[in-house]
Motif scaffolding. Sequence first.
Motif, mmCIF file in Angstrom:
data_model
loop_
_atom_site.group_PDB
_atom_site.id
_atom_site.type_symbol
_atom_site.label_atom_id
_atom_site.label_comp_id
_atom_site.label_asym_id
_atom_site.label_seq_id
_atom_site.Cartn_x
_atom_site.Cartn_y
_atom_site.Cartn_z
ATOM 1 N N ILE A 112 0.861 -1.178 0.000
ATOM 2 C CA ILE A 112 0.000 0.000 0.000
ATOM 3 C C ILE A 112 0.898 1.228 0.000
ATOM 4 O O ILE A 112 1.862 1.307 0.742
ATOM 5 N N SER A 113 0.558 2.180 -0.846
ATOM 6 C CA SER A 113 1.305 3.431 -0.916
ATOM 7 C C SER A 113 0.356 4.599 -0.677
ATOM 8 O O SER A 113 -0.869 4.442 -0.740
ATOM 9 N N LEU A 114 0.931 5.758 -0.406
ATOM 10 C CA LEU A 114 0.112 6.942 -0.195
ATOM 11 C C LEU A 114 0.928 8.187 -0.468
ATOM 12 O O LEU A 114 2.157 8.158 -0.491
ATOM 13 N N GLU A 115 0.203 9.270 -0.693
ATOM 14 C CA GLU A 115 0.783 10.598 -0.825
ATOM 15 C C GLU A 115 0.158 11.432 0.271
ATOM 16 O O GLU A 115 -1.051 11.387 0.483
ATOM 17 N N VAL A 116 0.994 12.156 1.005
ATOM 18 C CA VAL A 116 0.506 13.030 2.073
ATOM 19 C C VAL A 116 1.254 14.353 1.970
ATOM 20 O O VAL A 116 2.425 14.386 1.583
ATOM 21 N N GLY A 117 0.576 15.409 2.295
ATOM 22 C CA GLY A 117 1.213 16.717 2.253
ATOM 23 C C GLY A 117 2.194 16.893 3.396
ATOM 24 O O GLY A 117 1.975 16.409 4.510
ATOM 25 N N ILE A 118 3.269 17.603 3.133
ATOM 26 C CA ILE A 118 4.328 17.779 4.130
ATOM 27 C C ILE A 118 3.896 18.655 5.301
ATOM 28 O O ILE A 118 4.561 18.674 6.333
ATOM 29 N N ARG A 119 2.783 19.355 5.161
ATOM 30 C CA ARG A 119 2.302 20.231 6.232
ATOM 31 C C ARG A 119 1.264 19.540 7.118
ATOM 32 O O ARG A 119 0.471 20.211 7.780
ATOM 33 N N GLN A 120 1.284 18.230 7.115
ATOM 34 C CA GLN A 120 0.355 17.443 7.925
ATOM 35 C C GLN A 120 1.150 16.502 8.848
ATOM 36 O O GLN A 120 1.142 15.293 8.685
ATOM 37 N N PRO A 121 1.833 17.069 9.844
ATOM 38 C CA PRO A 121 2.714 16.250 10.682
ATOM 39 C C PRO A 121 1.987 15.149 11.448
ATOM 40 O O PRO A 121 2.557 14.078 11.662
ATOM 41 N N GLN A 122 0.748 15.373 11.861
ATOM 42 C CA GLN A 122 0.026 14.332 12.597
ATOM 43 C C GLN A 122 -0.236 13.132 11.696
ATOM 44 O O GLN A 122 -0.103 11.979 12.129
ATOM 45 N N ALA A 123 -0.610 13.378 10.454
ATOM 46 C CA ALA A 123 -0.856 12.286 9.515
ATOM 47 C C ALA A 123 0.448 11.537 9.236
ATOM 48 O O ALA A 123 0.469 10.296 9.252
ATOM 49 N N ASP A 134 9.118 6.222 3.810
ATOM 50 C CA ASP A 134 9.241 7.136 2.672
ATOM 51 C C ASP A 134 9.649 6.360 1.426
ATOM 52 O O ASP A 134 10.411 5.382 1.493
ATOM 53 N N CYS A 135 9.136 6.814 0.294
ATOM 54 C CA CYS A 135 9.476 6.214 -0.997
ATOM 55 C C CYS A 135 9.379 7.306 -2.050
ATOM 56 O O CYS A 135 9.032 8.444 -1.747
ATOM 57 N N GLY A 136 9.660 6.960 -3.260
ATOM 58 C CA GLY A 136 9.516 7.909 -4.358
ATOM 59 C C GLY A 136 8.083 7.921 -4.864
ATOM 60 O O GLY A 136 7.239 7.141 -4.405
ATOM 61 N N PRO A 137 7.810 8.803 -5.822
ATOM 62 C CA PRO A 137 6.469 8.844 -6.406
ATOM 63 C C PRO A 137 6.102 7.491 -7.022
ATOM 64 O O PRO A 137 6.958 6.752 -7.494
ATOM 65 N N LEU A 148 4.844 14.123 0.279
ATOM 66 C CA LEU A 148 5.675 13.048 0.788
ATOM 67 C C LEU A 148 5.000 11.758 0.331
ATOM 68 O O LEU A 148 3.784 11.607 0.470
ATOM 69 N N PHE A 149 5.785 10.837 -0.198
ATOM 70 C CA PHE A 149 5.266 9.551 -0.655
ATOM 71 C C PHE A 149 5.733 8.490 0.322
ATOM 72 O O PHE A 149 6.884 8.486 0.742
ATOM 73 N N MET A 150 4.831 7.590 0.659
ATOM 74 C CA MET A 150 5.134 6.550 1.633
ATOM 75 C C MET A 150 4.568 5.225 1.145
ATOM 76 O O MET A 150 3.598 5.197 0.377
ATOM 77 N N THR A 151 5.156 4.129 1.624
ATOM 78 C CA THR A 151 4.671 2.806 1.238
ATOM 79 C C THR A 151 4.863 1.824 2.384
ATOM 80 O O THR A 151 5.698 2.040 3.278
ATOM 81 N N LYS A 152 4.085 0.779 2.335
ATOM 82 C CA LYS A 152 4.174 -0.307 3.324
ATOM 83 C C LYS A 152 3.942 -1.620 2.609
ATOM 84 O O LYS A 152 3.001 -1.748 1.830
ATOM 85 N N ARG A 153 4.822 -2.562 2.879
ATOM 86 C CA ARG A 153 4.672 -3.914 2.303
ATOM 87 C C ARG A 153 4.253 -4.862 3.416
ATOM 88 O O ARG A 153 4.695 -4.744 4.552
ATOM 89 N N PHE A 154 3.392 -5.796 3.043
ATOM 90 C CA PHE A 154 2.947 -6.810 3.996
ATOM 91 C C PHE A 154 3.749 -8.073 3.760
ATOM 92 O O PHE A 154 3.964 -8.477 2.622
ATOM 93 N N THR A 155 4.210 -8.679 4.819
ATOM 94 C CA THR A 155 4.938 -9.927 4.710
ATOM 95 C C THR A 155 3.969 -11.079 4.880
ATOM 96 O O THR A 155 3.033 -10.997 5.684
#
Length: 156
Positions: A112-123, A134-137, A148-155
Amino acid sequence: MNETDITIAVEDAKQADVAALMAEADAYLRTLYPAQGSFPVDVTALSAPGVVFLAGRRDGSLLGSVALRPIAAAHAEVKRLFVHEAARGCGLGRRLLGTLESEARARGVDRISLEVGIRQPQAIQLYRSVGYRDCGPFGTYRLDPLSLFMTKRFTP
């Protein structure tokens, strides 16, 4: 507010209260970002085939929502995680995200990946606390100084 009073379920995003919550989310984002840095997603997109939309409700009132949009085989994107201001601080965002991840796994998603704005520190803090890194686009996104782009892999 007691988080156990809140139910989370898959729903149709084409509901008046969902549109109102998305308008609230858009208004909030407009306070943080310039118009060219905001990419709203409407309820039609949240109702597209393959999209899973989750709603958090207490006594029928919509308090928060999130969607999972497929972007490639076994890869999906978190869209529009938002909790109504009055419901913040009770763990609903974390619960919505956890339920979304369970739905993703049940559908064979392993990333699962996501894009979040850098001005949302709580998120950003929430995402990092549950294993997003963190990851690339990804998908159709491009580098953006406000994103900011983020991702998570499930094992297995």
